[in-house]
Write an enzyme that holds these catalytic residues in place. Structure first.
Site, PDB file in Angstrom:
ATOM      1  N   SER A  70      75.172 100.457 -20.792  1.00 25.93           N
ATOM      2  CA  SER A  70      76.331  99.689 -20.358  1.00 25.93           C
ATOM      3  C   SER A  70      77.268 100.527 -19.484  1.00 25.93           C
ATOM      4  O   SER A  70      76.865 101.029 -18.442  1.00 25.93           O
ATOM      5  CB  SER A  70      77.060  99.128 -21.576  1.00 25.93           C
ATOM      6  OG  SER A  70      78.115  98.275 -21.209  1.00 25.93           O
ATOM      7  N   ASP A 243      78.922  83.437  10.628  1.00 25.86           N
ATOM      8  CA  ASP A 243      79.376  82.208  11.256  1.00 25.86           C
ATOM      9  C   ASP A 243      78.971  81.017  10.377  1.00 25.86           C
ATOM     10  O   ASP A 243      78.433  81.196   9.275  1.00 25.86           O
ATOM     11  CB  ASP A 243      78.843  82.072  12.680  1.00 25.86           C
ATOM     12  CG  ASP A 243      77.330  81.912  12.708  1.00 25.86           C
ATOM     13  OD1 ASP A 243      76.668  82.390  11.767  1.00 25.86           O
ATOM     14  OD2 ASP A 243      76.807  81.312  13.667  1.00 25.86           O
ATOM     15  N   ASP A 245      76.646  78.766  10.256  1.00 31.26           N
ATOM     16  CA  ASP A 245      75.275  78.572   9.748  1.00 31.26           C
ATOM     17  C   ASP A 245      74.609  79.894   9.386  1.00 31.26           C
ATOM     18  O   ASP A 245      73.395  79.969   9.222  1.00 31.26           O
ATOM     19  CB  ASP A 245      74.429  77.788  10.740  1.00 31.26           C
ATOM     20  CG  ASP A 245      74.251  78.507  12.071  1.00 31.26           C
ATOM     21  OD1 ASP A 245      74.969  79.502  12.295  1.00 31.26           O
ATOM     22  OD2 ASP A 245      73.405  78.080  12.873  1.00 31.26           O
ATOM     23  N   ASP A 247      73.930  82.804  10.922  1.00 31.74           N
ATOM     24  CA  ASP A 247      72.945  83.516  11.738  1.00 31.74           C
ATOM     25  C   ASP A 247      73.599  84.571  12.640  1.00 31.74           C
ATOM     26  O   ASP A 247      72.911  85.211  13.425  1.00 31.74           O
ATOM     27  CB  ASP A 247      72.093  82.555  12.566  1.00 31.74           C
ATOM     28  CG  ASP A 247      72.877  81.789  13.613  1.00 31.74           C
ATOM     29  OD1 ASP A 247      74.122  81.952  13.669  1.00 31.74           O
ATOM     30  OD2 ASP A 247      72.257  81.020  14.372  1.00 31.74           O
ATOM     31  N   GLU A 341      72.302  90.206  19.828  1.00 28.99           N
ATOM     32  CA  GLU A 341      73.255  89.849  20.871  1.00 28.99           C
ATOM     33  C   GLU A 341      74.622  90.412  20.505  1.00 28.99           C
ATOM     34  O   GLU A 341      74.891  90.717  19.340  1.00 28.99           O
ATOM     35  CB  GLU A 341      73.345  88.332  21.005  1.00 28.99           C
ATOM     36  CG  GLU A 341      72.079  87.678  21.522  1.00 28.99           C
ATOM     37  CD  GLU A 341      72.250  86.175  21.647  1.00 28.99           C
ATOM     38  OE1 GLU A 341      72.373  85.701  22.784  1.00 28.99           O
ATOM     39  OE2 GLU A 341      72.259  85.494  20.615  1.00 28.99           O
ATOM     40  N   ALA A 342      75.479  90.534  21.493  1.00 26.96           N
ATOM     41  CA  ALA A 342      76.807  91.059  21.224  1.00 26.96           C
ATOM     42  C   ALA A 342      77.541  90.209  20.186  1.00 26.96           C
ATOM     43  O   ALA A 342      78.368  90.710  19.417  1.00 26.96           O
ATOM     44  CB  ALA A 342      77.610  91.125  22.516  1.00 26.96           C
ATOM     45  N   ASN A 343      77.202  88.914  20.118  1.00 24.61           N
ATOM     46  CA  ASN A 343      77.871  88.023  19.170  1.00 24.61           C
ATOM     47  C   ASN A 343      77.398  88.206  17.731  1.00 24.61           C
ATOM     48  O   ASN A 343      77.878  87.534  16.816  1.00 24.61           O
ATOM     49  CB  ASN A 343      77.704  86.557  19.596  1.00 24.61           C
ATOM     50  CG  ASN A 343      76.243  86.112  19.628  1.00 24.61           C
ATOM     51  OD1 ASN A 343      75.383  86.675  18.947  1.00 24.61           O
ATOM     52  ND2 ASN A 343      75.960  85.085  20.416  1.00 24.61           N
TER      53      ASN A 343
END
Length: 434
Positions: A70, A243, A245, A247, A341-343
């Protein structure tokens, strides 16, 4: 008992393999047995015997064994038994557990065992069933090995729930004993978490607007923390946003002066690619006949500093904007292709030939074996079909851990060229080529 039986032979063999050291004393309490992990192997062998007997005494119902200390320090460990309804071991058996553990010799243990079986009138012909699990302490595997030998000596049917939590093991014991259908321990564990999460979602139904003042795009466009985190994130602590959804993934932190720093898809690419290149090298896969080629795919949206940094270390391909172009190039041009990607949308692709090479490679040193094992696990933590922000988050955390990077050290791999992301409304977006 079982005079001259295989049971008695296995029992004596195990008692001789796991002797009680002089001066050692153990006591089973509410938390079971607890002490330094390296002192418990003899106890675990006997706990295997006791758990099987408890099952037999309960008409063959499944008994649980949890190996954990524990909240105790990492060098400690412990073990406790779980009764058929998922409750603690019946208190009347605690003294017997203590007697078993403290038997100082094989003969003494066998005498205690025979007396116990007789006094409790335990039906030895009844099948025994035990499910066991452990936490992540380093002593766990050795203790599991001792437990298994005790269970095997009793001929118990044993199920390994592997590394899991104490509450989950209690749940498993209860569920196994009340189910009338065939079961699989991994499915039961999955079912436990689904039960909790589905009930929680039904009880807490969000009426807030998706992505409002939050999410990866909010952070990327506004270059600031989501309002919900302004009072939560301290200097040097990292946070991340998905974001709507799930991704896209963007990381960020505040420095000691309270200044906001964002780590976007370009930063993630740099970290992940560097981590994987290091694993390939450390696993000895650079020197094989089927040399694995690691490369990065970017678009014109990538920050120029990231492209410069990466190009000095591994191949970089630039493709038109769009995930379909990035994904295709990563799959076709490299054995291991990294793109974000940059995003913050991206993933890592391992070609079929790369996966075969990794699976069949024979490491020549212990260090190579460790790196190879990590590379195999990296394949499994990644969703190669599409960018999955949750999967990518796990990958980033793994890379930071194994590279011993703080979020600040990661950010300082290179400095972004000044940039700004804005949305411009146009009459026909298809008139523009990027």
């Amino acid at each position: 008992m079982y005079a001259h039986s295989s049971f008695e032979r296995e029992l004596t063999k195990g008692l001789e393999e796991y002797p009680v050291k002089p001066g050692e004393k153990f006591s089973y309490g509410t938390a079971g047995f607890r002490t330094l992990g390296d002192k418990l192997e003899s106890v675990l062998f006997k706990v295997g015997i006791l758990a099987a007997l408890r099952s037999k005494s309960c008409d063959g119902k499944t008994i649980g064994v949890m190996i954990t200390a524990s909240h105790n320090p990492a060098e400690d460990n412990g073990v406790k038994l779980v009764d058929p309804r998922g409750e603690m071991l019946n208190a009347s058996w605690e003294s017997h557990a203590t007697d078993f553990a403290n038997a100082s010799s094989p003969d003494a243990f066998i005498a205690i065992l025979e007396s116990f079986i007789q006094s409790e009138q335990i039906p030895l012909d009844t099948p025994a069933r035990v499910v066991y699990a452990r936490d992540t302490r380093a002593s766990g595997p050795k203790l599991i090995a001792a437990l298994r030998k005790g269970l095997a000596a009793m001929g118990a049917k044993a199920t390994d729930a592997e590394v899991t939590t104490t509450p989950v093991l209690h749940y498993l014991v209860d569920t196994i004993n009340i189910t009338t259908q065939e079961w699989n321990v991994n499915n039961l564990i999955t079912g436990y978490y689904l039960k909790l999460s589905n009930a929680f979602k039904r009880l807490i139904k969000s009426t807030e607007k998706l992505n409002k003042d939050c999410g990866a795009d909010y952070v990327k466009v506004n270059q600031k923390l989501p309002p919900s985190l302004t009072s939560e994130l301290g200097p040097g602590q990292r946070g991340c946003s998905l974001d709507g959804d799930a991704d896209r993934l963007i990381y960020y932190y505040l420095d000691d002066g309270g200044k906001f720093h964002m780590l976007d898809g370009d930063k993630i690419t740099t970290l992940v690619a560097s981590f994987i290149v290091g694993l390939v090298k450390d696993a000895g896969l650079e020197d094989t006949q089927e040399k694995i080629k690691v490369g990065v795919v970017q678009t014109a949206y990538a920050n120029g500093s990231s492209t410069k940094y990466l190009s000095e270390r591994l191949p970089v391909t630039c493709v038109p904007t769009g995930v379909k172009h990035l994904h295709h190039a990563a799959a076709e041009r490299y054995d291991i292709g990294v793109y974000f990607e940059a995003n913050g949308h991206g993933t890592v692709l391992f070609s079929s030939s790369a996966q075969r090479t990794i699976a069949s490679h024979k490491p020549s040193t212990a260090a190579q074996a460790t790196a190879l094992g990590r590379l195999k696990d990296v394949i499994n933590v990644i969703n190669q079909t599409v960018g999955d922000a949750l999967s990518d988050m796990l990958l980033v955390e793994v890379a930071l851990y194994h590279m011993s990077y703080t979020v600040e050290a990661w950010d300082k791999l290179y400095s972004d060229l000044p940039n700004r992301l804005v949305k411009v409304k146009v009459g026909d977006r298809n008139a523009f080529v990027t």
